[in-house]
Design a protein around this motif. Structure first.
Motif, PDB file in Angstrom:
ATOM      1  N   GLU A   1      12.110  -4.969  -9.437  1.00  0.00           N
ATOM      2  CA  GLU A   1      11.900  -6.373  -9.056  1.00  0.00           C
ATOM      3  C   GLU A   1      13.172  -7.193  -9.239  1.00  0.00           C
ATOM      4  O   GLU A   1      13.422  -8.130  -8.481  1.00  0.00           O
ATOM      5  CB  GLU A   1      10.797  -7.003  -9.927  1.00  0.00           C
ATOM      6  N   ALA A   2      13.962  -6.848 -10.252  1.00  0.00           N
ATOM      7  CA  ALA A   2      15.196  -7.595 -10.501  1.00  0.00           C
ATOM      8  C   ALA A   2      16.122  -7.515  -9.292  1.00  0.00           C
ATOM      9  O   ALA A   2      16.727  -8.500  -8.884  1.00  0.00           O
ATOM     10  CB  ALA A   2      15.899  -7.063 -11.745  1.00  0.00           C
ATOM     11  N   PHE A   3      16.188  -6.326  -8.692  1.00  0.00           N
ATOM     12  CA  PHE A   3      17.024  -6.180  -7.497  1.00  0.00           C
ATOM     13  C   PHE A   3      16.532  -7.071  -6.348  1.00  0.00           C
ATOM     14  O   PHE A   3      17.310  -7.517  -5.534  1.00  0.00           O
ATOM     15  CB  PHE A   3      17.041  -4.722  -7.024  1.00  0.00           C
ATOM     16  N   LEU A   4      15.204  -7.290  -6.300  1.00  0.00           N
ATOM     17  CA  LEU A   4      14.626  -8.055  -5.190  1.00  0.00           C
ATOM     18  C   LEU A   4      14.598  -9.551  -5.436  1.00  0.00           C
ATOM     19  O   LEU A   4      14.588 -10.331  -4.488  1.00  0.00           O
ATOM     20  CB  LEU A   4      13.178  -7.602  -4.946  1.00  0.00           C
ATOM     21  N   THR A   5      14.527  -9.971  -6.702  1.00  0.00           N
ATOM     22  CA  THR A   5      14.207 -11.376  -6.957  1.00  0.00           C
ATOM     23  C   THR A   5      15.215 -12.132  -7.817  1.00  0.00           C
ATOM     24  O   THR A   5      15.215 -13.353  -7.782  1.00  0.00           O
ATOM     25  CB  THR A   5      12.816 -11.509  -7.618  1.00  0.00           C
TER      26      THR A   5
END
Lengths: 148, 796
Positions: free
Chosen positions: B294-298
């Motif tokens: 999720e960190a990569f996406l958000t």
């Protein structure tokens, strides 16, 4: 992800066509697909289990045979959804008779992935795709010799 | 304020590499991060995110998920979609129209606009149940075509990220001299260097993923938000006043230990408001911690500029003009400071260290179906430095001159900002003090330029390609004078707060609005306080990160903590000493003017009559013998609003070796001579430079977020996204020059971003230099410079 493959099989086009139209055989030869259940004319419920490197998952979706021109060509449309992402594939299959006993089977298409499936290991997938292609034709040959 | 010297203090700690006091808990695994906090009755949230970059939501069916055992509540856009997070900086179109500011809802109702856009939040008894339930939610999407490239998103017929934002343009903007004057200067130039390049998108990759806990206490009607943030007070202000409409005095925001931010934890994220709402709704604490995926996406990304830049020179190699067209990618939604980064933190730095008389930047800021882009270590300044420094080295190659002589010829002459005025640029800023020749000369000494050129020739004979690249950068730090940024569209002041509470026993509690998430404030700030008061460092406690204990604060970013936050503490220390002198004078029966405070003692000048700091502290709280009309206590709070930005600068030099056969590039040497003003703790400054260099070199050689044609991030994991590792980096060769900041009491300029700002172009320049030395006259290789890209460049 681009998907292409070409291979000469030792059987007439009609035989190969019949095998491809048989969900049991199609499920057997297609790597990862464990079961195809006929839902309606040309539309199957597809159960797939795939493990590609770090990515593993059970997929449920639809496989559809469209634009069928027996025994020459059809389009295989696959829509698979899973916890780890979705796959949308459109694959054009072509059967070209080389002689009474030999047929060239080729396919050409692409698969779009989303979700974790797209983010993780995407670049190793192309390598995996060629492995799967080889496996597909190998399975087909095995089926042919088993039938023969 | 004088010239920033430190003569009033004892120098027992300042200037010494004191070991970091916070490291004991960090290296023994005892740091207390948000995810380490567990409250009684706590529930866990999982957010269902869009797998598509652009899709209309036809329906959402949560019934199966809601029926699952252990699910507490499910929220969707229908319930909370009317709440949205704001943008903190308004930039206007060239024609004066206000920027397009489409809503950024907490959960999306109508259509998703990037992979990872939030669709629903499940709150459950465990994280696993929440995730299982989220996967049981059925969302029917109509997938739409997606656009990820900012320069293509403006074209007619491109998919619209927001249906009511034509051509996806958030705003267009310009800075510098009138365009016609720059065109004229360029037309008259003897040589024009043209460079088209992409400053690629990078992912921030803080070690600690974002984590939030919402808590509502019905007895006191009070909310608490624990958050992995760089600026708790700012989050409280934004969430209360602009998102949820909660009364600020009923909301406590705590930023406990935070494991790195690099800018990505400045912003007010939707999940902070979501857990707060969910805590009120359920009456139970709600924790959400993102996965690395999720960190990569958000987590807001950095950079992502598409640029065409031209630099004109006269026949003597003097720069006559600089003309730039850039498309900056803002992503799908406006993050808190996203609009300021490509404009006021980038356009204003295009003077660089040079006397360039005519500069014009034409900037278009664009929405795309991608993760939001905002400040990432350096924030706009690395993009400006990359542009300028690539142009300088490439121009030298094209004109066949020495790149360092070309710089020396164009540098702004040295000025101290005290006896000589600051330097007024053509792009709004006034530099405070600088000595640019100094850092380059020192860098060249360390490199041995002539020896390197000899070695380069010899290496070529034995089949190896060596290259050297230069980067002489400047940054605007110590962010920022409130009136200045206010006039430029900032929706906040950027002062800082420092409170010094002397306890009756003479121990000192310092409350700062700056927030430490790796920078070592608990050490550096304690060094300053201990020396100013002449007491041991152990007697000083630095407290930060809690809106209920720290009066206010704007937080940590833009290399501002010591320059702005440290200055606020200095102001309070002055007040403490002034009051202490009054108390001492009363007890020693003299005038306060006759008291001097040295080494922790209040002494009657010219006598041996003195009182220690501890005596005065006790007297302030036990005021039996005490001046009339003086309040008891010894506790002062100050707001410090800087009068200018600070302007650190430096010279970075990379030496690389490129494998002719494979294109593989190895950084052999990296020299960094940085001038960050006065230095309180050299070890901590070195550490900051080291980390920055690793990230800057990482962008040059390894990192980059890649999208496929459908807007999917195809390298959203550490197997696919190449982070710099120890064996990618040489032993850094560091040195420093000190040009004190003339306008803050510590004379400090800030060191947090320097390494990341200067290093990227030095590495790319070095690779280009290596290729030219073998006859491959390539202008640009797209970052990251993978071996495949370098090899391909050598084949053309």
């Amino acid at each position: 992800m681009e998907l292409t493959g070409i291979h000469t099989l030792n059987a007439p086009a009609e035989t190969i066509w019949a095998m491809l139209m048989n969900p049991e055989t199609l499920a057997k030869v297609t790597p990862g697909i464990s079961r195809l259940e006929l839902e309606s004319e040309g539309v199957y419920k597809a159960i797939a289990e795939v493990k590609i490197g770090p990515v593993a998952g059970k997929f449920e979706g639809k496989a559809e045979v469209a634009n069928a021109v027996a025994p020459q060509s059809f389009t295989l449309r696959v829509v698979q959804n899973s916890k780890i992402g979705n796959v949308n594939a459109d694959i054009n299959m072509t059967l070209k008779p080389l002689s009474d006993t030999q047929t060239e089977l080729s396919f050409d298409g692409k698969a779009d992935m989303s979700g974790l499936l797209a983010r993780t290991g995407n670049r190793v997938m192309s390598g995996v795709a060629s492995t799967l292609t080889k496996q597909f034709f190998k399975n087909f040959e095995d089926e042919l010799s088993a039938a023969g | 304020m004088g010239n920033g010297g430190l003569i009033i203090m004892s120098n027992k700690f300042i200037g010494k590499s004191v070991k970091r006091v916070e490291d004991k808990r960090f290296i023994t695994g005892k740091g207390r991060y948000t995810d380490d906090i567990n409250l009684p009755g706590m529930t866990h949230a999982y957010i269902l995110r869009s797998p598509y970059a652009h899709a209309r939501i036809k329906s959402i069916d949560t019934s199966a998920a809601a029926a699952m055992q252990g699910v507490v509540t499910i929220m969707t856009g229908d319930e909370v979609g009317h709440y949205g997070v704001p943008c903190g900086w308004q930039v206007n179109f060239k024609n004066g129209d206000i920027m397009k500011e489409p809503p950024h809802p907490l959960l999306v109702k109508d259509k998703v606009r990037h992979v990872g856009d939030a669709v629903a939040m499940v709150v459950a008894e465990s994280r696993e149940i929440a995730q299982d339930a989220a996967e049981a939610i059925v969302v029917d999407y109509e997938v739409l075509p997606a656009i990820t490239d900012a320069s293509k998103a403006v074209e007619a017929g491109a998919p619209l990220v927001h249906d009511d934002v034509p051509n996806n343009i958030c705003f267009d903007w310009e800075i510098g001299n009138p365009k016609a004057e720059v065109d004229e200067a360029m037309a008259s130039a003897a040589h024009v260097t043209t460079l088209e390049f992409v400053n690629q998108r990078v992912s921030p990759n803080a070690m600690e993923p974002r984590s939030y806990i919402g808590h509502y206490d019905g007895v006191y009607d009070k909310y608490t938000l624990y958050t992995s943030t760089q600026n708790p007070h700012l989050i409280r202000l934004l969430m209360c006043a602009f998102v949820l409409g909660l009364p600020e005095h009923k909301v406590r925001v705590v930023g406990p230990d935070v494991g790195g931010g690099f800018g990505s934890k400045i912003y007010h994220y939707t999940e902070e408001a979501l857990v707060t709402l969910a805590a009120k709704k359920t009456g139970r604490p709600v924790k959400w911690t993102e996965t690395r995926s999720e960190a990569f996406l958000t987590d807001a990304h950095g950079r992502d500029h598409v640029t065409k830049a031209e630099m004109g020179f006269d026949g003597d190699g003097k720069i006559v003009g600089l003309r730039i067209k850039t498309f900056a990618n803002l992503g799908a939604y406006l993050s808190t400071f996203s609009t300021a980064v490509p404009t006021y933190l980038h356009g204003t730095l295009l003077q660089g260290l040079y006397t360039t008389p005519k500069i014009h930047l034409d900037m278009t800021c664009v929405f795309t179906n991608t993760t939001a882009v905002d400040a990432y270590r350096g924030a706009g300044r690395p993009e400006a430095t990359y542009l300028l420094e690539r142009l300088l080295d490439l121009s030298a190659l094209e004109m066949g001159v020495n790149p360092t002589e070309l710089r020396l010829k164009n540098f702004i002459p040295a000025f101290d900002g005290v006896t000589q005025p600051g330097y007024q640029t053509n792009v709004a800023l006034q530099y405070d003090s600088g000595n640019y020749h100094g850092v380059l000369h020192r860098g060249l000494e360390m490199l041995g330029y002539e020896d390197f050129r000899k070695a380069q020739k010899e290496a070529a004979a034995s089949g190896k390609l060596l290259g050297v690249g230069f980067s002489t950068y400047i940054e605007a730090c110590g962010i920022a004078p409130s009136a200045v940024v206010g006039s430029l569209g900032a929706r906040a002041g950027l002062y800082e707060v420092g409170q010094v509470r002397v306890q009756p026993t003479g121990k000192v509690s310092v409350f700062t609005g700056a927030h430490s998430h790796g920078q070592g404030h608990e050490t550096t700030f304690a060094q300053v306080v201990a020396d100013r008061l002449g007491i041991p460092m152990e007697d000083v406690d630095i407290i930060h990160g809690d809106s209920d204990t720290v009066a206010f604060g704007m937080g940590t970013y833009g290399s501002r903590s010591l320059a702005v936050g440290g200055s606020a503490i200095m102001k309070s220390l002055d007040k403490i000493i002034e009051k202490g002198a009054k108390i001492a004078a009363h007890k020693l029966e003299c005038s306060p003017d006759d008291i001097e405070f040295v080494d922790g003692k209040f002494t009657v000048k010219g006598t041996d009559k003195s009182l220690g700091f501890g005596d005065i502290a006790l007297t302030a709280y036990v005021p039996h013998v005490y001046p009339a009309n003086l309040e008891p206590g010894l506790d002062f709070s100050s707001f410090y609003d800087p009068t200018n930005f600070t302007y650190p600068f430096g010279c970075h030099i990379a030496v690389v070796e490129v494998d002719k056969e494979t294109g593989a590039t190895k950084v052999k040497r990296f020299i960094a001579v940085d001038d960050v003003g006065n230095v309180i703790n050299p070890m901590i400054v070195d550490g900051q430079i080291h980390g920055g260099l690793a990230q800057g070199i990482g962008q040059a050689l390894l990192e980059g977020v890649e999208f496929d044609g459908n807007g999917q991030i195809i390298n959203g994991s550490y197997m696919d996204y190449a982070m710099p590792r120890a064996d990618d980096l040489p032993m850094f060769e560091l040195d420093r020059q000190v040009t004190p900041c003339p306008h803050n009491p510590l004379g400090v300029k800030g060191a947090g971003e320097a390494g990341c700002i200067g290093s990227t172009p030095a590495v790319v320049n070095a690779v280009i230099d290596a290729l030219w030395s073998a006859g491959h006259q390539v202008k640009d290789i797209r970052m990251p410079l993978t071996s495949e890209r370098v090899w391909s460049a050598m084949q053309s």
